[in-house]
Structures are given as C-alpha cells and as structure tokens.
Design an enzyme around this catalytic site. Sequence first.
Site, PDB file in Angstrom:
ATOM      1  N   ASP A  80       0.864  -1.179   0.000  1.00  0.00           N
ATOM      2  CA  ASP A  80       0.000   0.000   0.000  1.00  0.00           C
ATOM      3  C   ASP A  80       0.906   1.236   0.000  1.00  0.00           C
ATOM      4  O   ASP A  80       2.123   1.119   0.079  1.00  0.00           O
ATOM      5  CB  ASP A  80      -0.971  -0.024   1.181  1.00  0.00           C
ATOM      6  CG  ASP A  80      -0.257  -0.026   2.513  1.00  0.00           C
ATOM      7  OD1 ASP A  80       0.973   0.166   2.534  1.00  0.00           O
ATOM      8  OD2 ASP A  80      -0.927  -0.224   3.535  1.00  0.00           O
ATOM      9  N   GLY A  82       1.006   3.706   2.175  1.00  0.00           N
ATOM     10  CA  GLY A  82       1.335   4.230   3.497  1.00  0.00           C
ATOM     11  C   GLY A  82       0.408   5.360   3.914  1.00  0.00           C
ATOM     12  O   GLY A  82       0.382   5.769   5.069  1.00  0.00           O
ATOM     13  N   ASP A 138      -2.537   8.726  -1.460  1.00  0.00           N
ATOM     14  CA  ASP A 138      -3.780   9.491  -1.559  1.00  0.00           C
ATOM     15  C   ASP A 138      -4.047  10.195  -0.240  1.00  0.00           C
ATOM     16  O   ASP A 138      -3.408   9.911   0.762  1.00  0.00           O
ATOM     17  CB  ASP A 138      -4.952   8.559  -1.911  1.00  0.00           C
ATOM     18  CG  ASP A 138      -5.141   7.471  -0.861  1.00  0.00           C
ATOM     19  OD1 ASP A 138      -4.132   6.949  -0.366  1.00  0.00           O
ATOM     20  OD2 ASP A 138      -6.290   7.152  -0.518  1.00  0.00           O
ATOM     21  N   GLY A 217     -10.802   5.630   1.227  1.00  0.00           N
ATOM     22  CA  GLY A 217     -11.596   6.151   2.337  1.00  0.00           C
ATOM     23  C   GLY A 217     -12.059   5.035   3.245  1.00  0.00           C
ATOM     24  O   GLY A 217     -12.039   3.854   2.875  1.00  0.00           O
ATOM     25  N   ASP A 267      -8.251  -7.177   0.889  1.00  0.00           N
ATOM     26  CA  ASP A 267      -7.236  -7.417   1.913  1.00  0.00           C
ATOM     27  C   ASP A 267      -7.753  -6.898   3.243  1.00  0.00           C
ATOM     28  O   ASP A 267      -8.520  -5.944   3.284  1.00  0.00           O
ATOM     29  CB  ASP A 267      -5.915  -6.704   1.573  1.00  0.00           C
ATOM     30  CG  ASP A 267      -5.979  -5.225   1.915  1.00  0.00           C
ATOM     31  OD1 ASP A 267      -6.577  -4.472   1.129  1.00  0.00           O
ATOM     32  OD2 ASP A 267      -5.464  -4.834   2.980  1.00  0.00           O
ATOM     33  N   CYS A 319     -13.681 -28.053   6.105  1.00  0.00           N
ATOM     34  CA  CYS A 319     -12.383 -27.417   5.888  1.00  0.00           C
ATOM     35  C   CYS A 319     -11.300 -28.489   5.785  1.00  0.00           C
ATOM     36  O   CYS A 319     -11.329 -29.473   6.526  1.00  0.00           O
ATOM     37  CB  CYS A 319     -12.071 -26.471   7.049  1.00  0.00           C
ATOM     38  SG  CYS A 319     -10.502 -25.619   6.843  1.00  0.00           S
ATOM     39  N   CYS A 324      -7.903 -28.456  10.892  1.00  0.00           N
ATOM     40  CA  CYS A 324      -9.137 -29.249  10.897  1.00  0.00           C
ATOM     41  C   CYS A 324      -8.881 -30.718  10.592  1.00  0.00           C
ATOM     42  O   CYS A 324      -9.637 -31.586  11.047  1.00  0.00           O
ATOM     43  CB  CYS A 324     -10.134 -28.667   9.890  1.00  0.00           C
ATOM     44  SG  CYS A 324     -10.719 -27.045  10.371  1.00  0.00           S
ATOM     45  N   HIS A 350      -6.222 -21.793   9.839  1.00  0.00           N
ATOM     46  CA  HIS A 350      -7.614 -22.156   9.549  1.00  0.00           C
ATOM     47  C   HIS A 350      -8.392 -20.972   8.962  1.00  0.00           C
ATOM     48  O   HIS A 350      -9.074 -21.124   7.942  1.00  0.00           O
ATOM     49  CB  HIS A 350      -8.337 -22.675  10.798  1.00  0.00           C
ATOM     50  CG  HIS A 350      -9.811 -22.753  10.575  1.00  0.00           C
ATOM     51  ND1 HIS A 350     -10.399 -23.781   9.859  1.00  0.00           N
ATOM     52  CD2 HIS A 350     -10.809 -21.868  10.856  1.00  0.00           C
ATOM     53  CE1 HIS A 350     -11.698 -23.535   9.736  1.00  0.00           C
ATOM     54  NE2 HIS A 350     -11.970 -22.392  10.329  1.00  0.00           N
TER      55      HIS A 350
END
Length: 379
Positions: A80, A82, A138, A217, A267, A319, A324, A350
């Site tokens: 990203d 920052g 930004d 935002g 993310d 899973c 699991c 998990h």
Amino acid sequence: MNFARTILALPHGLLQLPTFLPDATLGVVRSLDSADLEQCGIQAVVMNTFHLMQRPGSSTITSLGGLHKMSGWPHPIITDSGGFQAYSLIRQNSKYGHMSDKGITFQPDGSDRKFHLTPEKSVQLQLSYGADVVVCLDDCTHVDDSFETQQESVRRTIEWARRCKNEFQHIVEQKRLSQEERPLLFGVIQGGGSHELRRQCADALLEMSFDGFGYGGWPLDSDGHLLSDIIAYTRELVPPELPMHALGIGHPANIVECYRMGYTLFDSAMPTRDARHARLYAFTTPDALPAQREGKWFSYLYVNDDKAIKNDGPVSRFCDCLCCSRYTVGYLHHLFKINDSLFLRLATLHNLRFMAQLMERLRTEQNEQQGIQPARPAY
Ligand SMILES: [Zn+2]
C-alpha cells in the site's frame, strides 16, 4: 455485472480473481511462514509501506534483497502507499504529524525519528521493495468529514496521483523494465459519500490511465455498516475490465457483497486478528454459495468458550486445513489456555484457509457462469 477479468498477470505470477490477500504488515503474516500460506491456497499478500519504512527500514529491505527474498515469499506482493496508516495516526492525534500538498510528515509515539512521505517517496519505496502492485499515495478521509474536507482530499488525491504516475514512469524507464517485468500502478478513488466528488476523482484518474484502482476512504459508517451505496457507485465509475481493490474490506459478508458489485481484490487484517483472538470462521454447508444462504452461510466458533473444552470435533467439517484435518476444538482450547504459540499458527492457518475457500467458491460460481473449468493455484 460484467466479470470480464478473471486473471491478473503480475511480475511474480498470475492471480486468479477474486482473491483475498492477508496483511503481512511488517513483512510477515503473524505466526505463519510462507509454506503455510501456500498450503492455505493464498496467492498474494499485502505489505505496508508505512510500517516497513520504520521497521526494518528501506535500506535493510534492499540489503536483504527486497520483500520477496526477505520474507521467503516468491508470489505476488501488493504494497500500500502508506497514506491510510499515516492518516489514521494523524487523525488519532494531530501531535503525531501533519499533511500538506507536499506530502505527509509523521512521528509515531515512542519514535525519535520524523518520517516524510511524499507521492514520489511512496512510489520509490514500493518499487525498491520489489512490489508487484504499487499504489498511489492518496489523501484519505472518513465519510463523516465535511464536504469541504472531501473536496480538498479529491483535489490533493488527483494531484498526488499525477506525481506518483510521473515518478513511476521515470523509474520504470530508468530501470528499463519490460511490460512483463514492470509492476502495476493503481490509483485510489476518494470523494467520501459524495457521488459528485467520486465521479470527479474517477474521471481525472481514468484520464491519467492506471492499471487498476482502489476504493479509497474508510469503508464503514459510524455504526460499522458497509457503505454499500457509495462503494457500488464508485465501482460503476470504472470500466469492468480494470481490476478494483476494495482496500481494507475483510469481513466475509462484506467481501461477498463487494464482489457482487465487481470488486475482485480484497485485503484485511480481520481474519488473522480474529484467529489470534480465538474467533474462528466455519462454513455452514459444504458447497453452497453465499448468495443462496444470505447471512447464514458461515458461523463463528469461539475457541476460548467453555463449550469448546470437551469438543472432540474439528473447527469445521468442511475445511481441509492442517488444523481441521488433525486437531480437535478441545485441543485448540487447551493450547489457547496455556498460551502455546501453536494455537496462533493453527488458528491463523484455519481462518486463512476459510478465506481462500470462500474465494474458490466465488471463482467456481464465476467460472460456471462463464463456462470455464475451476482451478486452484498451483505451486
Ligand atoms: Zn480448517
């Protein structure tokens, strides 16, 4: 809705979309190693420029061969800019720093050093780290900020995007990177809750031409609800063939909602943070798609609860993760109570497998719609 793009080609590999990227904030997904991430079906991670420039610092990262080599992760990494973390720090308390047209200056609590982040510096850092996707710096806002603040943020975000793009092109040319070698550059669309400002920001950034975009935002209102209307509107401003990243959106239900709007990159630190706090996710059916079981397609299992003490079943019957397949909920409860680090690893593993499975289910749905055979990432 047109889900034209199902693959994103990056210097360190192909991403099958949609995909969830865990936050490896300081260059590591806490308590997991790279082989664990591969085993979960994770295709890429997000690392944070703001934190990495402080620890271990850009010169150390360069000495260690860049982020991929340093972290033993040969697959794609999105960094990203920052900006979001700097914004959060300054919003928390203005004594930690300030923002001007030039850039952001900040000094985190306890640090004896002042850091400067300009659009150029953010791009230089991300490229020196070896990122696969570089994100423009930004000016982040909260949806409750005044219209004047949002206007100012859009003006600055557009100006900073222009400076980021110039710096990016300059470095790419200097390093003579080919089209396949060069990372992608994403712009971030700001504008708070205003349709007019979102459009203004998107139009200006589209004119500059970026490889993809992020929703900028804070994505939740003051009650913690997803800002569905403005998030959907912002996606519609960008042609469907350009990928969009729902930055920081990580609650499973919110991810599905944003995916239905056309976002394909997600993310968040939420699944790994929840895991460390013993809140584990479980599908309620083996294969039903979220849309068919709105609100009831997954549940939480609280491992620290007394009900978990003698539970001899796995966290989830649906899973296939290491946790699991080999361990019971009761054993996990015991590991949690004795503070063993194995708990952190198994629980994180998990929850990330759950997120990867959720993406696989969405991709299966998408592929069925488009008549394509589904596939898991192959390492
Ligand atoms: Zn599992």
